[in-house]
Design a protein around this motif. Structure first.
Motif, PDB file in Angstrom:
ATOM      1  N   UNK A   1      -1.217  19.338  -4.574  1.00  0.00           N
ATOM      2  CA  UNK A   1      -1.372  18.483  -3.406  1.00  0.00           C
ATOM      3  C   UNK A   1      -0.720  17.116  -3.638  1.00  0.00           C
ATOM      4  N   UNK A   2      -0.056  16.587  -2.602  1.00  0.00           N
ATOM      5  CA  UNK A   2       0.504  15.246  -2.640  1.00  0.00           C
ATOM      6  C   UNK A   2       0.040  14.481  -1.407  1.00  0.00           C
ATOM      7  N   UNK A   3       0.131  13.164  -1.474  1.00  0.00           N
ATOM      8  CA  UNK A   3      -0.324  12.355  -0.353  1.00  0.00           C
ATOM      9  C   UNK A   3       0.669  11.281   0.026  1.00  0.00           C
ATOM     10  N   UNK A   4       0.489  10.782   1.227  1.00  0.00           N
ATOM     11  CA  UNK A   4       1.285   9.679   1.754  1.00  0.00           C
ATOM     12  C   UNK A   4       0.309   8.653   2.311  1.00  0.00           C
ATOM     13  N   UNK A   5       0.528   7.395   2.006  1.00  0.00           N
ATOM     14  CA  UNK A   5      -0.328   6.329   2.522  1.00  0.00           C
ATOM     15  C   UNK A   5       0.445   5.499   3.527  1.00  0.00           C
ATOM     16  N   UNK A   6      -0.225   5.225   4.636  1.00  0.00           N
ATOM     17  CA  UNK A   6       0.364   4.348   5.647  1.00  0.00           C
ATOM     18  C   UNK A   6       0.226   2.895   5.229  1.00  0.00           C
ATOM     19  N   UNK A   7       0.649   1.996   6.088  1.00  0.00           N
ATOM     20  CA  UNK A   7       0.584   0.571   5.786  1.00  0.00           C
ATOM     21  C   UNK A   7      -0.861   0.084   5.783  1.00  0.00           C
TER      22      UNK A   7
ATOM     23  N   UNK B   1      -2.501   0.019   9.093  1.00  0.00           N
ATOM     24  CA  UNK B   1      -2.847   1.255   9.783  1.00  0.00           C
ATOM     25  C   UNK B   1      -3.064   2.390   8.785  1.00  0.00           C
ATOM     26  N   UNK B   2      -4.225   2.423   8.159  1.00  0.00           N
ATOM     27  CA  UNK B   2      -4.506   3.481   7.189  1.00  0.00           C
ATOM     28  C   UNK B   2      -4.780   4.821   7.864  1.00  0.00           C
ATOM     29  N   UNK B   3      -4.798   4.878   9.195  1.00  0.00           N
ATOM     30  CA  UNK B   3      -4.952   6.165   9.889  1.00  0.00           C
ATOM     31  C   UNK B   3      -3.698   7.016   9.730  1.00  0.00           C
ATOM     32  N   UNK B   4      -2.618   6.427   9.201  1.00  0.00           N
ATOM     33  CA  UNK B   4      -1.383   7.178   8.966  1.00  0.00           C
ATOM     34  C   UNK B   4      -1.387   7.884   7.612  1.00  0.00           C
TER      35      UNK B   4
ATOM     36  N   UNK C   1       0.821  -1.213   0.000  1.00  0.00           N
ATOM     37  CA  UNK C   1       0.000   0.000   0.000  1.00  0.00           C
ATOM     38  C   UNK C   1       0.858   1.267   0.000  1.00  0.00           C
ATOM     39  N   UNK C   2       1.947   1.260   0.711  1.00  0.00           N
ATOM     40  CA  UNK C   2       2.825   2.437   0.776  1.00  0.00           C
ATOM     41  C   UNK C   2       3.443   2.715  -0.591  1.00  0.00           C
ATOM     42  N   UNK C   3       3.964   1.678  -1.268  1.00  0.00           N
ATOM     43  CA  UNK C   3       4.586   1.867  -2.583  1.00  0.00           C
ATOM     44  C   UNK C   3       3.564   2.274  -3.638  1.00  0.00           C
ATOM     45  N   UNK C   4       2.364   1.692  -3.597  1.00  0.00           N
ATOM     46  CA  UNK C   4       1.315   2.104  -4.530  1.00  0.00           C
ATOM     47  C   UNK C   4       0.953   3.570  -4.296  1.00  0.00           C
ATOM     48  N   UNK C   5       0.953   3.990  -3.040  1.00  0.00           N
ATOM     49  CA  UNK C   5       0.665   5.390  -2.713  1.00  0.00           C
ATOM     50  C   UNK C   5       1.693   6.335  -3.304  1.00  0.00           C
TER      51      UNK C   5
END
Length: 135
Positions: free
Chosen positions: A51-57, A60-63, A14-18
């Motif tokens: 705008x850019x985004x960061x996705x957590x694991x 824990x998508x709350x990150x 999920x982090x790399x796809x983000x």
């Protein structure tokens, strides 16, 4: 793929796809003014990073976090001297803009205030003097 599934490995989590899907600005605007009058030249470069985004694991998508767009301005002034010499004074990120601060869960206990995903960095203003001489 099946060989990776057997190893319980994920090629793109999920982090790399983000990083691919939301880690780069979807819009970007760049304006440049370059003017020369005799021995003096000036350059002003203004850029808006979207705008850019960061996705957590996945655990824990709350990150997940979204970082606001920013306008960044660079300015330089050059003066041509005799004998093919030139001196330039300039500043990148003149107004000392920083990305949004990371949420606590992404900052490694406060060590990393800014996420590395920022398209314009997180070091603030950079001032320089450059001399050039051509034979």
């Amino acid at each position: 793929p099946a060989p990776l599934a057997a190893q319980q490995a994920v090629l793109f989590d999920r982090i790399e796809r983000g990083r691919i899907e939301v880690g780069q600005p979807h819009n970007n605007l760049s304006l440049n003014l370059d003017h020369t009058a005799r021995a003096l030249s000036a350059n002003i470069h203004v850029q808006r990073f979207g705008e850019v985004g960061f996705r957590g694991s996945a655990a824990n998508s709350t990150l997940d976090q979204t970082f606001s767009p920013r306008w960044i301005s660079d300015v330089s002034l050059s003066y041509s001297l005799p004998r093919n010499a030139k001196i330039t004074v300039g500043a990148d990120n003149v107004f000392d803009k920083y990305p949004d601060v990371q949420i606590a869960g992404n900052s490694n206990s406060g060590i990393f205030a800014y996420n590395g995903i920022s398209p314009f960095g997180f070091n603030g203003r950079f001032v320089y003097v450059r001399a050039k001489w051509e034979r």
